[in-house]
Write a protein that holds these residues in place. Structure first.
Motif, mmCIF file in Angstrom:
data_model
loop_
_atom_site.group_PDB
_atom_site.id
_atom_site.type_symbol
_atom_site.label_atom_id
_atom_site.label_comp_id
_atom_site.label_asym_id
_atom_site.label_seq_id
_atom_site.Cartn_x
_atom_site.Cartn_y
_atom_site.Cartn_z
ATOM 1 N N ALA A 157 45.783 -5.520 -10.850
ATOM 2 C CA ALA A 157 47.218 -5.663 -11.076
ATOM 3 C C ALA A 157 47.587 -4.870 -12.319
ATOM 4 N N TYR A 158 48.789 -4.282 -12.313
ATOM 5 C CA TYR A 158 49.130 -3.318 -13.351
ATOM 6 C C TYR A 158 50.574 -3.446 -13.824
ATOM 7 N N GLY A 159 50.791 -3.127 -15.083
ATOM 8 C CA GLY A 159 52.122 -2.980 -15.637
ATOM 9 C C GLY A 159 52.763 -4.261 -16.110
ATOM 10 N N LEU A 160 54.027 -4.143 -16.462
ATOM 11 C CA LEU A 160 54.784 -5.274 -16.988
ATOM 12 C C LEU A 160 54.763 -6.469 -16.058
ATOM 13 N N LEU A 168 50.510 -5.640 -7.594
ATOM 14 C CA LEU A 168 49.212 -5.580 -6.909
ATOM 15 C C LEU A 168 49.436 -5.244 -5.443
ATOM 16 N N PRO A 169 48.954 -4.149 -4.937
ATOM 17 C CA PRO A 169 48.300 -3.090 -5.701
ATOM 18 C C PRO A 169 49.316 -2.349 -6.574
ATOM 19 N N ALA A 170 48.812 -1.781 -7.638
ATOM 20 C CA ALA A 170 49.658 -1.152 -8.651
ATOM 21 C C ALA A 170 50.557 -0.061 -8.079
ATOM 22 N N HIS A 171 50.037 0.726 -7.164
ATOM 23 C CA HIS A 171 50.788 1.874 -6.641
ATOM 24 C C HIS A 171 52.045 1.488 -5.883
ATOM 25 N N LYS A 172 52.226 0.190 -5.588
ATOM 26 C CA LYS A 172 53.466 -0.240 -4.933
ATOM 27 C C LYS A 172 54.683 0.108 -5.779
ATOM 28 N N MET A 173 54.494 0.177 -7.099
ATOM 29 C CA MET A 173 55.628 0.484 -7.974
ATOM 30 C C MET A 173 56.109 1.919 -7.817
ATOM 31 N N SER A 174 55.336 2.757 -7.133
ATOM 32 C CA SER A 174 55.766 4.149 -6.932
ATOM 33 C C SER A 174 57.045 4.215 -6.095
#
Length: 137
Positions: free
Chosen positions: A83-86, A90-96
């Motif tokens: 898990a990533y970011g503020l 999860l998965p982190a790349h979903k924020m793209s």
């Protein structure tokens, strides 16, 4: 003054001096830039969130989740889950889906997090209620 007293205080100073010399030798800088200069600092991420979430109750709920998930660290990474970011996507790349700069841009992460909270829970306050009940969201 006893020798052991002097040794207790001299050793940490010597270790600090050795670390400073080693850092200087390898080109590391021990001073830091002012917090306001960093685009991913805690305070700038909070400022961006306040601008994006004008409703005080919604901002408060969003802030409580982010504080617990990442401590307002834009590059926070959970070593076990990835898990990533503020908002610990999860998965982190979903924020793209919110922008190509998702790895380092607080605005992009906040936009994605708000969209996630609104679509999954209805609002940040509802997401916070779920978080309180479950320890995750």
């Amino acid at each position: 003054m006893s020798v052991s007293f002097i040794r207790r205080f001299a050793a940490p100073k010597k270790a600090l001096a050795v670390a400073a010399v080693a850092a200087a030798t390898t080109g590391m800088v021990l001073s830091s830039a002012p917090a306001q200069a960093a685009t991913t600092s805690d305070s700038s991420a909070r400022t961006v969130a306040k601008q994006m979430i004008p409703d005080a109750a919604q901002y408060d709920a969003f802030s409580k989740i982010v504080e617990r998930e990442s401590g307002w660290n834009v590059t926070a990474t959970n070593s076990s889950s990835g898990a990533y970011g503020l908002v610990q996507a999860l998965p982190a790349h979903k924020m793209s889906s919110a922008g190509s700069d998702w790895k380092t841009n607080a605005s992009t992460q906040i936009k994605w997090g708000l969209d996630y909270m609104n679509s999954r829970y209805g609002s940040p306050t509802a997401a916070w209620s779920f978080w309180q009940a479950n320890g995750w969201y």
